[in-house]
Each structure stands twice: as structure tokens, then as C-alpha cells.
Scaffold this motif. Structure first.
Motif, PDB file in Angstrom:
ATOM      1  N   UNK A 176       6.780  -9.915 -12.169  1.00 33.04           N
ATOM      2  CA  UNK A 176       6.338  -8.914 -13.122  1.00 33.04           C
ATOM      3  C   UNK A 176       7.541  -8.438 -13.922  1.00 33.04           C
ATOM      4  N   UNK A 177       7.551  -8.638 -15.213  1.00 29.36           N
ATOM      5  CA  UNK A 177       8.673  -8.190 -16.027  1.00 29.36           C
ATOM      6  C   UNK A 177       8.301  -6.897 -16.737  1.00 29.36           C
ATOM      7  N   UNK A 178       9.306  -6.060 -16.944  1.00 32.99           N
ATOM      8  CA  UNK A 178       9.081  -4.824 -17.673  1.00 32.99           C
ATOM      9  C   UNK A 178       8.458  -3.714 -16.851  1.00 32.99           C
ATOM     10  N   UNK A 179       8.174  -3.961 -15.594  1.00 37.07           N
ATOM     11  CA  UNK A 179       7.572  -2.937 -14.762  1.00 37.07           C
ATOM     12  C   UNK A 179       8.607  -2.052 -14.098  1.00 37.07           C
ATOM     13  N   UNK A 180       8.122  -1.128 -13.330  1.00 30.98           N
ATOM     14  CA  UNK A 180       8.979  -0.215 -12.578  1.00 30.98           C
ATOM     15  C   UNK A 180       8.872  -0.506 -11.097  1.00 30.98           C
ATOM     16  N   UNK A 181       9.998  -0.445 -10.411  1.00 26.33           N
ATOM     17  CA  UNK A 181      10.032  -0.614  -8.961  1.00 26.33           C
ATOM     18  C   UNK A 181      10.454   0.712  -8.349  1.00 26.33           C
ATOM     19  N   UNK A 182       9.702   1.139  -7.366  1.00 29.20           N
ATOM     20  CA  UNK A 182       9.999   2.377  -6.660  1.00 29.20           C
ATOM     21  C   UNK A 182      10.159   2.029  -5.193  1.00 29.20           C
ATOM     22  N   UNK A 183      11.347   2.255  -4.652  1.00 28.04           N
ATOM     23  CA  UNK A 183      11.586   2.006  -3.237  1.00 28.04           C
ATOM     24  C   UNK A 183      11.250   3.293  -2.498  1.00 28.04           C
ATOM     25  N   UNK A 184      10.276   3.226  -1.602  1.00 34.92           N
ATOM     26  CA  UNK A 184       9.868   4.408  -0.856  1.00 34.92           C
ATOM     27  C   UNK A 184      10.909   4.729   0.211  1.00 34.92           C
ATOM     28  N   UNK A 185      11.479   5.908   0.127  1.00 39.37           N
ATOM     29  CA  UNK A 185      12.444   6.409   1.108  1.00 39.37           C
ATOM     30  C   UNK A 185      13.590   5.423   1.345  1.00 39.37           C
ATOM     31  N   UNK A 186      14.359   5.075   0.307  1.00 37.51           N
ATOM     32  CA  UNK A 186      15.378   4.041   0.437  1.00 37.51           C
ATOM     33  C   UNK A 186      16.487   4.342   1.444  1.00 37.51           C
ATOM     34  N   UNK A 187      16.787   5.610   1.670  1.00 35.41           N
ATOM     35  CA  UNK A 187      17.863   5.922   2.611  1.00 35.41           C
ATOM     36  C   UNK A 187      17.362   6.504   3.926  1.00 35.41           C
ATOM     37  N   UNK A 188      16.031   6.539   4.098  1.00 32.95           N
ATOM     38  CA  UNK A 188      15.453   6.984   5.362  1.00 32.95           C
ATOM     39  C   UNK A 188      15.589   8.468   5.648  1.00 32.95           C
ATOM     40  N   UNK A 189      15.766   9.276   4.620  1.00 31.30           N
ATOM     41  CA  UNK A 189      15.970  10.706   4.833  1.00 31.30           C
ATOM     42  C   UNK A 189      14.794  11.581   4.400  1.00 31.30           C
ATOM     43  N   UNK A 190      13.694  10.975   4.007  1.00 27.27           N
ATOM     44  CA  UNK A 190      12.563  11.757   3.484  1.00 27.27           C
ATOM     45  C   UNK A 190      11.752  12.448   4.579  1.00 27.27           C
ATOM     46  N   UNK A 191      12.070  12.204   5.836  1.00 26.78           N
ATOM     47  CA  UNK A 191      11.313  12.832   6.919  1.00 26.78           C
ATOM     48  C   UNK A 191      10.059  12.046   7.242  1.00 26.78           C
ATOM     49  N   UNK A 192       9.120  12.712   7.880  1.00 27.39           N
ATOM     50  CA  UNK A 192       7.879  12.040   8.278  1.00 27.39           C
ATOM     51  C   UNK A 192       6.884  12.079   7.118  1.00 27.39           C
ATOM     52  N   UNK A 193       6.363  10.916   6.765  1.00 25.43           N
ATOM     53  CA  UNK A 193       5.410  10.821   5.660  1.00 25.43           C
ATOM     54  C   UNK A 193       4.480   9.635   5.877  1.00 25.43           C
ATOM     55  N   UNK A 194       3.339   9.712   5.195  1.00 25.84           N
ATOM     56  CA  UNK A 194       2.377   8.611   5.182  1.00 25.84           C
ATOM     57  C   UNK A 194       1.749   8.581   3.790  1.00 25.84           C
ATOM     58  N   UNK A 195       1.686   7.383   3.206  1.00 22.24           N
ATOM     59  CA  UNK A 195       1.136   7.216   1.859  1.00 22.24           C
ATOM     60  C   UNK A 195       0.175   6.033   1.841  1.00 22.24           C
ATOM     61  N   UNK A 196      -0.633   6.025   0.820  1.00 24.53           N
ATOM     62  CA  UNK A 196      -1.513   4.900   0.546  1.00 24.53           C
ATOM     63  C   UNK A 196      -1.167   4.402  -0.844  1.00 24.53           C
ATOM     64  N   UNK A 197      -0.973   3.099  -0.981  1.00 24.93           N
ATOM     65  CA  UNK A 197      -0.819   2.505  -2.305  1.00 24.93           C
ATOM     66  C   UNK A 197      -2.108   1.736  -2.558  1.00 24.93           C
ATOM     67  N   UNK A 198      -2.897   2.236  -3.503  1.00 27.58           N
ATOM     68  CA  UNK A 198      -4.118   1.548  -3.894  1.00 27.58           C
ATOM     69  C   UNK A 198      -3.717   0.477  -4.896  1.00 27.58           C
ATOM     70  N   UNK A 199      -4.079  -0.755  -4.607  1.00 30.79           N
ATOM     71  CA  UNK A 199      -3.654  -1.871  -5.433  1.00 30.79           C
ATOM     72  C   UNK A 199      -4.383  -1.861  -6.777  1.00 30.79           C
ATOM     73  N   UNK A 200      -3.588  -1.879  -7.842  1.00 32.63           N
ATOM     74  CA  UNK A 200      -4.120  -1.873  -9.204  1.00 32.63           C
ATOM     75  C   UNK A 200      -3.010  -2.323 -10.139  1.00 32.63           C
ATOM     76  N   UNK A 201      -3.387  -2.800 -11.311  1.00 24.85           N
ATOM     77  CA  UNK A 201      -2.398  -3.202 -12.316  1.00 24.85           C
ATOM     78  C   UNK A 201      -1.904  -1.944 -13.025  1.00 24.85           C
ATOM     79  N   UNK A 202      -0.787  -1.431 -12.542  1.00 23.71           N
ATOM     80  CA  UNK A 202      -0.223  -0.205 -13.097  1.00 23.71           C
ATOM     81  C   UNK A 202       1.153  -0.432 -13.724  1.00 23.71           C
TER      82      UNK A 202
END
Length: 141
Positions: A1-27
Motif C-alpha cells: 500500500x503506497x501513500x498510506x499511514x502506518x501506526x505502530x500500536x504501543x511501539x515502546x511498550x509503555x502505554x499500559x494495559x489496553x485492548x483494541x479492535x481494528x475493524x478491517x476496511x480500506x482506510x
């Protein structure tokens, strides 16, 4: 995918306890997640991020993957029916609120058993009223 954005969830492991859902879609936005416990796999999924607030489910998922499966990852695991049933119950207890701009309705997430080969710590394929998704949480490594 070119031109898109990449978001690394909690890249350094310091965000604490979390849970997310990524709903698959062309965004044009791809979320990257380290998963698989100490196996430290990297996964990517394009879609939209939905923060989830379910401490009980997070605790149950951590117990299953970190304690019972010893945090070493489960990719391509031959899941026994009791293990699959337990994961199915945990996932089914998580509420996803679907909104059509006029009303909001709660729906239980469902384990996407057609993609069980992808299931791993912090990387669970699910289905939602808005399509397939990936349930992710902070990785235990």
C-alpha cells in the motif's frame, strides 16, 4: 500500500494495559502490532481502530495466553475443543457498539473460526457487524 499511514500500536511498550479492535476496511491506515508473546511476531491490519473497555475480557485473555499457554505464542496451534470454546466465550463476552449514524446497538464480538490459524496472543481474528476485524492488546513479552 503506497501513500498510506502506518501506526505502530504501543511501539515502546509503555502505554499500559489496553485492548483494541481494528475493524478491517480500506482506510489507508495500517495498524502494526507486536503479538505472539515471546515469539514477538509483527502483524499489520488496515482498517479503523476501536478502543475497547473490557477489563474482564483482557484479564481472561491474559490468563489464557500468558499463563495457560505460557506466553510463547500459539500461531498455527492445533486448538482443542475446550481451548477453542474458552476463547469463543471470552470473545463473545466483549461488546462492540455498531452505529449507523442514527442509533447505536451493542453486539457481541464473534471469534472468526475460519481464521483460527492466525489466532495468537494479542492477535485474535473476530467478526463484527461492520465486517472482519482483529482484536489486539498489549503483548506480554
Amino acid at each position: 500500500m503506497s501513500g498510506g499511514r502506518f501506526v505502530f500500536l504501543d511501539p515502546d511498550g509503555t502505554a499500559g494495559m489496553w485492548i483494541h479492535l481494528v475493524v478491517e476496511a480500506r482506510t489507508g491506515v495500517v495498524y502494526q502490532q507486536q503479538y505472539g508473546g515471546t515469539a514477538c511476531r509483527q502483524g499489520q491490519v488496515e482498517g479503523f481502530l476501536v478502543p475497547m473497555a473490557d477489563e474482564d475480557a483482557l484479564d481472561a485473555l491474559r490468563e489464557l495466553f500468558e499463563k495457560d499457554f505460557r506466553g510463547a505464542g500459539t500461531r498455527n496451534r492445533a486448538w482443542s475443543e475446550p481451548e477453542r470454546s474458552r476463547l469463543r466465550r471470552i470473545i463473545g463476552g466483549i461488546t462492540y457498539w455498531a452505529c449507523d449514524r442514527h442509533s447505536q446497538e451493542p453486539h457481541a464480538l464473534q471469534l472468526d473460526e475460519s481464521r483460527m490459524h492466525e489466532a495468537d496472543e494479542a492477535w485474535i481474528p473476530v467478526t463484527t457487524p461492520d465486517g472482519p476485524g482483529m482484536l489486539v492488546w498489549y503483548n506480554s513479552d
